[in-house]
Design an enzyme around this catalytic site. Structure first.
Site, PDB file in Angstrom:
ATOM      1  N   HIS A  90     -15.628  28.367 -24.745  1.00  0.00           N
ATOM      2  CA  HIS A  90     -14.332  28.396 -25.429  1.00  0.00           C
ATOM      3  C   HIS A  90     -13.166  28.454 -24.451  1.00  0.00           C
ATOM      4  O   HIS A  90     -12.021  28.223 -24.839  1.00  0.00           O
ATOM      5  CB  HIS A  90     -14.266  29.563 -26.424  1.00  0.00           C
ATOM      6  CG  HIS A  90     -14.278  30.908 -25.799  1.00  0.00           C
ATOM      7  ND1 HIS A  90     -15.400  31.695 -25.742  1.00  0.00           N
ATOM      8  CD2 HIS A  90     -13.305  31.618 -25.198  1.00  0.00           C
ATOM      9  CE1 HIS A  90     -15.120  32.830 -25.141  1.00  0.00           C
ATOM     10  NE2 HIS A  90     -13.850  32.806 -24.791  1.00  0.00           N
ATOM     11  N   SER A 119     -13.812  37.083 -20.903  1.00  0.00           N
ATOM     12  CA  SER A 119     -14.717  36.077 -21.450  1.00  0.00           C
ATOM     13  C   SER A 119     -15.026  35.041 -20.382  1.00  0.00           C
ATOM     14  O   SER A 119     -14.146  34.570 -19.666  1.00  0.00           O
ATOM     15  CB  SER A 119     -14.100  35.406 -22.677  1.00  0.00           C
ATOM     16  OG  SER A 119     -12.862  34.832 -22.357  1.00  0.00           O
TER      17      SER A 119
END
Length: 304
Positions: free
Chosen positions: A148, A266
């Site tokens: 992502h 992340s």
């Protein structure tokens, strides 16, 4: 009096180092897919923009060259922010469980010197918006991260580019390198399947002088003591690398743990015995990441 003078001198020197911008020449590669979405809220931008200086030149150069190549589609530059996906979905990507037990990493040592701070550009209407994340050197010019960070499944658009900075500490990194190619599995780009939320950045030049980390397929139905290290976006930890360690439960496609993480981490590697076994992507009552399966290992191997 002498002691007070020494303390004042140390403070002034530390402040100067903290605010010191990097110099260097960024190489900007061809843009990928573009997509218009909503603008950026001021409060999101204020969260970290006051601290980010180290890749300012690279961001400005990137946008300058983008505008030269797209005279009818000019964009305005912005400062890096936490990816809104981390704010809109409370379950995702950020969670401190109990007390925050993360420790500041010594980026001169492995595996931390192979882990870098990343900024990813996405065109949002008439703005070039920069998000923050984490990636790990796994080859001379390859960086492993979350899918992502590279491909927005909600708008079906690729990042226009990535700036990678190894060994960042107190917002200072020895260099920055831009991307030449971005790779994600079809399972992420076509289906948005969180089991495939992994990505590889091909850099525009070698970073072999920093070394690289190996990656492997961990055995399922096992518990492995693991470390997760990355770059939180929130003050006062922003701009430096922080890690936490603990037991991680390995299942078929995911790895679950109570190791602390927050927004910006992340893409951080999940490390066991010095090698990467997964990538941090999700958080809830227990944080989790994507396990490197045989299929994902083949994807990573093949990304050039």
């Amino acid at each position: 009096m002498n002691i007070l003078k020494k303390i004042a001198a140390i403070f002034i020197f530390s402040l100067a180092v903290l605010l010191m911008p990097l110099s260097g020449k960024a190489t900007v590669e061809k843009s990928l897919n573009l997509s218009e979405t909503t603008g950026v809220a001021n409060e999101e931008q204020l969260e970290i923009q006051d601290f980010v200086d180290s890749s300012k030149e690279a961001r400005e150069k990137f946008v300058e060259e983008y505008n030269e190549a797209h005279p009818d589609d000019q964009v305005e530059n912005t400062e890096p922010i936490i990816n809104p996906i981390e704010k809109q979905a409370p379950r995702l990507l950020k969670k401190v469980i109990g007390a925050d037990n993360r420790v500041k990493a010594n980026v001169n040592n492995s595996p931390y010197k192979q882990i870098g701070y990343m900024e990813m550009s996405f065109k949002k209407g008439n703005k070039m918006v920069w998000y923050v994340g984490t990636g790990t050197i796994i080859g001379s010019n390859k960086v492993l991260t979350a899918g992502h960070n590279l491909y927005d499944k909600s708008t079906r658009s690729w990042a226009n580019g990535v700036i990678f900075q190894p060994k960042m500490n107190n917002w200072v990194s020895p260099t920055y390198v831009t991307s030449s190619k971005l790779h994600v599995p079809i399972g992420w780009s076509s289906n948005g399947d969180s089991n495939y939320d992994i990505g590889v950045v091909t850099l525009s030049k070698s970073v072999s002088s920093y070394g690289s980390l190996k990656y492997r397929v961990p055995a399922v139905n096992s518990t492995l003591f693991s470390t997760i290290s990355g770059y939180p976006g929130e003050s006062p930890k922003a701009g430096s690398q922080w890690y936490g360690s603990g037991n991680a439960l390995i299942t078929n496609q995911k790895i679950s743990y109570s190791i602390d993480t927050t927004g910006g981490q992340s893409g951080s590697p999940i490390i066991n015995n010095g090698s990467i076994i997964g990538v941090h992507t999700l958080g809830s009552s227990a944080n989790s990441g994507v396990r490197i399966t045989p299929a994902l290992k083949s994807f990573i191997d093949g990304a050039k």
